[in-house]
Write a protein that holds these residues in place. Structure first.
Motif, PDB file in Angstrom:
ATOM      1  N   PHE B  23     -10.660  -5.939  -3.596  1.00 11.93           N
ATOM      2  CA  PHE B  23      -9.252  -5.794  -3.957  1.00 11.93           C
ATOM      3  C   PHE B  23      -9.124  -4.820  -5.129  1.00 11.93           C
ATOM      4  O   PHE B  23      -8.276  -3.919  -5.119  1.00 11.93           O
ATOM      5  CB  PHE B  23      -8.660  -7.163  -4.332  1.00 11.93           C
ATOM      6  N   SER B  26      -9.538  -1.335  -4.105  1.00  7.90           N
ATOM      7  CA  SER B  26      -8.479  -0.772  -3.255  1.00  7.90           C
ATOM      8  C   SER B  26      -7.499   0.092  -4.050  1.00  7.90           C
ATOM      9  O   SER B  26      -6.768   0.897  -3.468  1.00  7.90           O
ATOM     10  CB  SER B  26      -7.737  -1.888  -2.505  1.00  7.90           C
ATOM     11  N   PHE B  29      -7.636   4.007  -3.629  1.00 11.73           N
ATOM     12  CA  PHE B  29      -6.967   4.764  -2.560  1.00 11.73           C
ATOM     13  C   PHE B  29      -5.530   4.267  -2.357  1.00 11.73           C
ATOM     14  O   PHE B  29      -4.989   4.329  -1.268  1.00 11.73           O
ATOM     15  CB  PHE B  29      -7.770   4.698  -1.244  1.00 11.73           C
ATOM     16  N   ASN B  31      -2.668   5.363  -2.601  1.00 18.51           N
ATOM     17  CA  ASN B  31      -1.739   6.505  -2.656  1.00 18.51           C
ATOM     18  C   ASN B  31      -0.616   6.331  -1.638  1.00 18.51           C
ATOM     19  O   ASN B  31      -0.768   5.604  -0.657  1.00 18.51           O
ATOM     20  CB  ASN B  31      -2.490   7.808  -2.342  1.00 18.51           C
ATOM     21  N   ILE B  33       1.734   7.209   1.444  1.00 16.89           N
ATOM     22  CA  ILE B  33       1.691   7.959   2.702  1.00 16.89           C
ATOM     23  C   ILE B  33       3.153   8.142   3.129  1.00 16.89           C
ATOM     24  O   ILE B  33       3.880   7.153   3.295  1.00 16.89           O
ATOM     25  CB  ILE B  33       0.902   7.202   3.794  1.00 16.89           C
ATOM     26  N   ILE B  35       4.849   8.900   5.748  1.00 23.36           N
ATOM     27  CA  ILE B  35       5.446   8.334   6.969  1.00 23.36           C
ATOM     28  C   ILE B  35       5.172   6.834   7.122  1.00 23.36           C
ATOM     29  O   ILE B  35       5.578   6.226   8.108  1.00 23.36           O
ATOM     30  CB  ILE B  35       4.918   9.067   8.228  1.00 23.36           C
ATOM     31  N   TYR B  36       4.451   6.259   6.147  1.00 22.68           N
ATOM     32  CA  TYR B  36       4.063   4.855   6.308  1.00 22.68           C
ATOM     33  C   TYR B  36       4.153   4.176   4.946  1.00 22.68           C
ATOM     34  O   TYR B  36       3.259   4.336   4.106  1.00 22.68           O
ATOM     35  CB  TYR B  36       2.632   4.789   6.867  1.00 22.68           C
ATOM     36  N   LYS B  37       5.215   3.402   4.755  1.00 21.71           N
ATOM     37  CA  LYS B  37       5.489   2.917   3.404  1.00 21.71           C
ATOM     38  C   LYS B  37       4.490   1.865   2.902  1.00 21.71           C
ATOM     39  O   LYS B  37       4.398   1.623   1.713  1.00 21.71           O
ATOM     40  CB  LYS B  37       6.918   2.380   3.311  1.00 21.71           C
ATOM     41  N   TYR B  38       3.739   1.252   3.821  1.00 23.60           N
ATOM     42  CA  TYR B  38       2.749   0.257   3.377  1.00 23.60           C
ATOM     43  C   TYR B  38       1.464   0.898   2.844  1.00 23.60           C
ATOM     44  O   TYR B  38       0.622   0.225   2.269  1.00 23.60           O
ATOM     45  CB  TYR B  38       2.404  -0.698   4.520  1.00 23.60           C
ATOM     46  N   ALA B  40      -2.294   2.887   2.646  1.00 26.13           N
ATOM     47  CA  ALA B  40      -3.611   2.580   3.226  1.00 26.13           C
ATOM     48  C   ALA B  40      -4.152   1.247   2.736  1.00 26.13           C
ATOM     49  O   ALA B  40      -5.215   0.810   3.158  1.00 26.13           O
ATOM     50  CB  ALA B  40      -4.586   3.701   2.890  1.00 26.13           C
ATOM     51  N   LEU B  42      -2.355  -1.911   2.485  1.00 23.55           N
ATOM     52  CA  LEU B  42      -1.792  -3.188   2.958  1.00 23.55           C
ATOM     53  C   LEU B  42      -2.767  -3.937   3.869  1.00 23.55           C
ATOM     54  O   LEU B  42      -3.061  -5.118   3.663  1.00 23.55           O
ATOM     55  CB  LEU B  42      -0.476  -2.963   3.716  1.00 23.55           C
ATOM     56  N   TRP B  43      -3.287  -3.238   4.861  1.00 28.38           N
ATOM     57  CA  TRP B  43      -4.170  -3.875   5.851  1.00 28.38           C
ATOM     58  C   TRP B  43      -5.404  -4.509   5.179  1.00 28.38           C
ATOM     59  O   TRP B  43      -5.645  -5.715   5.351  1.00 28.38           O
ATOM     60  CB  TRP B  43      -4.542  -2.848   6.910  1.00 28.38           C
ATOM     61  N   PRO B  44      -6.184  -3.716   4.390  1.00 30.54           N
ATOM     62  CA  PRO B  44      -7.354  -4.365   3.768  1.00 30.54           C
ATOM     63  C   PRO B  44      -6.984  -5.477   2.796  1.00 30.54           C
ATOM     64  O   PRO B  44      -7.692  -6.489   2.718  1.00 30.54           O
ATOM     65  CB  PRO B  44      -8.070  -3.219   3.038  1.00 30.54           C
ATOM     66  N   ILE B  47      -6.349  -8.630   4.684  1.00 31.05           N
ATOM     67  CA  ILE B  47      -7.636  -9.204   5.129  1.00 31.05           C
ATOM     68  C   ILE B  47      -8.327  -9.907   3.956  1.00 31.05           C
ATOM     69  O   ILE B  47      -8.838 -11.021   4.094  1.00 31.05           O
ATOM     70  CB  ILE B  47      -8.554  -8.103   5.709  1.00 31.05           C
ATOM     71  N   LEU B  48      -8.300  -9.256   2.780  1.00 27.99           N
ATOM     72  CA  LEU B  48      -8.954  -9.845   1.601  1.00 27.99           C
ATOM     73  C   LEU B  48      -8.265 -11.145   1.188  1.00 27.99           C
ATOM     74  O   LEU B  48      -8.924 -12.111   0.795  1.00 27.99           O
ATOM     75  CB  LEU B  48      -8.951  -8.837   0.444  1.00 27.99           C
TER      76      LEU B  48
END
Lengths: 502, 233
Positions: B23, B26, B29, B31, B33, B35-38, B40, B42-44, B47-48
């Motif tokens: 965590f 994380s 990275f 930063n 994006i 076109i994608y407000k969540y 890079a 959110l996904w990891p 999961i954590l």
């Protein structure tokens, strides 16, 4: 009736052409052999053959790959059953019960069940494929967008968490560990590097083939070696007794259910035979009255997994031929074969090259049938590999795995990754975690994240958008119920420890 | 109500520390994006969070149900390991950990020595060979009474050295090493099996499939690897 006439025409075209017959049988034997040799797979064979298909006609090229696909998916079951080494990810659930059957002296029965059910699943899938390609493709593609595929992945992972580990928590942690391994590398939307720790190798992500070889093949060698070192090693018992018709008939419902699951998963682009096999297995566990027996050598486990993964092969051709969407690595290579002949797979193929389509369909049908004949002959001989003492088999398997890991990208670091995964798999298995769960998380992690991102963009970042998509909503609810039921069971409904092994 | 064992606490702590570490990393990275407000992360991070929740859930379950927490409805599917008490002691884990570090030391130490001493390029091979020999002797000494640790480490040594010394030269030694660790002691049998396995691999992968296996770059290993490729491919 049109479909039947077309099938007959395709069959006549296939078997009246000596070169076609030669390529057909070459594909049958090659797919089975490469699927069954530890360390290589049907993908290895397909990759080797891809450049040479430029010298074949489009019919022969596509037919060769489709035959390799059918028989290769079956061939991987042999190593999964005999050595706990799945020839491909879609054979991983076959090892859950197939390998314990080998250890119980029922290798022949397990292989026989795999042969029979691979053929049944494949033939059933081919028949449905021929009869309903256009309609099914239309429905699946229109009904299954990214939200539905993400929901299907979530459901698959939720169900898989309850299988393969000593407890629900360990199963869940195994899957999460796999998902985290899949996170390493570039993120699928913005291309940002994640968890690369300034190592160039990690920037490209951890390749799943060395990881699978490590978690399954290498960790199995380590576990057996430990047993040998502590004097508790029991050599697998050799048997070539195939299952009786009565034994197979007892599992007819599992066969039908797995064939439907396999076909359904196979038809979805990007999902393919791997999820089909896992879901076929998981549903067999879910509907069984003897859940505790799974993982200890239950024939129904082999039957469910093998029926589902072969049922997915015919279905995977539907989006490929009807819409030009490959469902997996091998179907993606088929797109390459089309392109080498200046063709694009898609609806126009049915109009411009109906001969090609029906020769391929006929070849896949007969390839699945030939699993019965050639598969039984091959199984009778290959089971004898178990006669080789483990101290001689171990270095051979380790070196085959080494070559398999290295050949993917020509990087020695992949071999290191494979052996690290093997050591990690050894310790995780000692602690009751599921290496199959890790591998499933690794493979589905990338699909899951990509489809989640696409779904959220599609739904304008509103989670409530799932409410308007009944299939996605249904799958998400089913997944959540599965998880909550497992948590409830973990805290409040303990079974007596004596009823479980380990 | 059971009591948590040391092993269960260590296991739970491992997952929680792992989740916390990843965590924290994380943010490297985190930063935007466009076109994608969540982004890079959110996904990891989800999961954590789930890893942390599962680890806590496991600890609570183990505390409530004691030993029975290790079983579930579809429990204990893989009765995988011999789990001999000798291979569960703290001493065994420390010894095995040291052994497993040796191959990675081979991947790092020669480069450090070369950098610190400013060794010219023609001398780097010698440093690699000396480091490899010293670490392999250390491996033999440390693994003398730890058979399982030796089995776990040998393939890693093989993989670590393959870049420098090549597949062709190391494979025969590796085959014999694995056979010895698996309990084979008959020299004639070992030689025959080694030649058979090596022959099958070369015939199938090198002669038939033209798979380019690593030849290494240190002489005489490189010379031998190149000779094998030229002869059999």
């Amino acid at each position: 009736m049109d479909a039947f006439n077309n099938f007959l025409t395709g069959t006549v075209t296939l078997f009246s052409d000596p070169i076609g017959i030669l390529i057909f049988f070459g594909g049958v034997v090659g797919g089975m052999l490469f699927g069954a040799i530890p360390g290589v797979s049907m993908l290895t064979l397909a990759a080797i053959l891809l450049p040479f298909t430029a010298h074949l006609s489009p019919e022969h090229g596509i037919m060769l790959f489709s035959v390799i696909y059918c028989t290769g998916v079956y061939g991987g079951a042999i190593t999964a059953i005999l050595f706990n080494i799945p020839g491909a990810p879609e054979n991983a659930p076959t090892a859950f019960d197939g390998y314990p059957m080998t250890q119980n002296g029922e290798a022949g029965k397990a292989v026989g069940a795999a042969v029979m059910c691979s053929a049944i699943g494949g033939v059933a899938s081919c028949i449905v494929m021929m009869a309903a390609t256009a309609a099914i493709a239309d429905w699946a593609i229109s009904a299954f967008g990214p939200p539905e595929i993400f929901a299907l992945v979530f459901f698959g992972l939720a169900v898989a968490a309850s299988v393969g580990a000593k407890s629900f928590w360990k199963g869940w942690l195994s899957i999460m560990a796999g998902l985290m391994i899949a996170v390493v590398g570039l993120d699928p939307v913005g291309g940002l590097e994640r968890y690369n720790f300034d190592m160039p190798y990690l920037a490209a992500g951890i390749h799943f083939i060395p990881t699978i070889l490590g978690f399954f093949a290498v960790s199995e060698i380590f576990v057996q070696a430990e047993k040998k070192a502590t004097g508790s090693y029991n050599a697998p018992k050799l048997s070539v007794d195939f299952p009786t018709f009565k034994e197979l008939w007892q599992h007819k419902i599992a066969v039908v259910r797995s064939a439907i699951i396999g076909f359904f998963c196979g038809v979805l682009p990007g999902i393919g035979a791997t999820l089909a096999a896992f879901m076929g297995y998981n549903e067999a566990v879910r509907w069984s009255k003897d859940r505790e027996g799974f993982g200890k050598g239950k024939m129904e486990g082999v039957i469910s997994s093998e029926t589902a993964n072969n049922a997915a092969t015919g279905a995977a051709m539907i989006p490929l031929l009807a819409l030009g969407l490959p469902g997996g690595a091998l179907t993606a290579m088929m797109v390459g074969v089309f392109q080498m002949h200046d063709m694009e797979p898609g609806p126009l193929v049915f109009i411009n090259s109906p001969d090609l389509v029906w020769v391929v369909f006929a070849a896949m049908f007969f390839a699945n049938l030939s699993i019965l004949l050639v598969g039984f002959l091959e199984a009778k001989t290959i089971v004898n590999l178990l006669r080789i003492p483990f101290q001689y088999l171990a270095p051979l398997i380790l070196l085959l795995a080494t070559v398999g890991a290295y050949a993917v990208r020509g990087l020695t670091i992949d071999v290191v990754v494979m052996f690290v995964a093997g050591v990690a798999g050894f310790f995780l298995r000692r602690s009751g975690y599921s290496v199959a769960g890790i591998v499933l998380g690794l493979i589905l992690g990338k699909i899951g994240e990509q489809t989640f991102a696409q779904a959220m963009q599609m739904l304008h970042f509103e989670f409530s958008g799932f409410l308007g998509r009944p299939i996605a909503l249904g799958l998400l609810i089913a997944g959540f119920i599965t998880i909550l039921a497992s948590i409830y069971g973990a805290f409040f409904k303990k079974v007596p420890a004596s009823s479980s092994a380990g | 109500m059971g009591k948590l064992t040391k092993g269960q606490i260590v296991e739970g702590a491992f997952w929680l520390i792992l989740a916390a570490f990843f965590f924290a990393y994380s943010f490297e990275f985190n930063n935007n994006i466009e076109i994608y407000k969540y982004g890079a992360t959110l996904w990891p991070r989800v999961i954590l969070l789930l890893i942390a929740l599962a680890a806590i859930g496991q600890l609570l379950d183990q505390r409530k149900n004691g030993d029975a927490a290790s079983t579930s409805k579809i429990a204990a599917i893989h009765e995988d390991s011999a789990q001999d008490s000798q291979h569960n002691s703290l001493g065994w884990y420390i010894n095995t950990f040291i052994l497993l570090c040796l191959p990675f030391a081979y991947m790092i130490v020669p480069d450090i020595i070369i950098e610190k001493t400013g060794t010219p390029e023609e001398g780097t091979a010698k440093i690699n060979i000396i480091c490899g020999a010293v670490l392999f002797l250390a491996y033999i000494a440390i693994s003398w009474r730890n058979h399982v640790g030796a089995i776990l480490t040998l393939p890693l040594f093989f993989a670590a050295m393959m870049q420098d010394m090549g597949f062709y030269a190391l494979a025969p030694v590796f085959i014999i090493g694995v056979m010895i660790l698996m309990g084979e002691r008959r020299p004639t049998r070992m030689a025959m099996v080694m030649l058979l396995i090596y022959g099958i691999l070369i015939a199938f992968f090198v002669s038939l499939l033209y798979v380019g296996l690593p030849t290494g770059y240190i002489s005489p290993f490189y010379d031998f690897g190149t000779w094998m490729v030229n002869t059999f491919q």
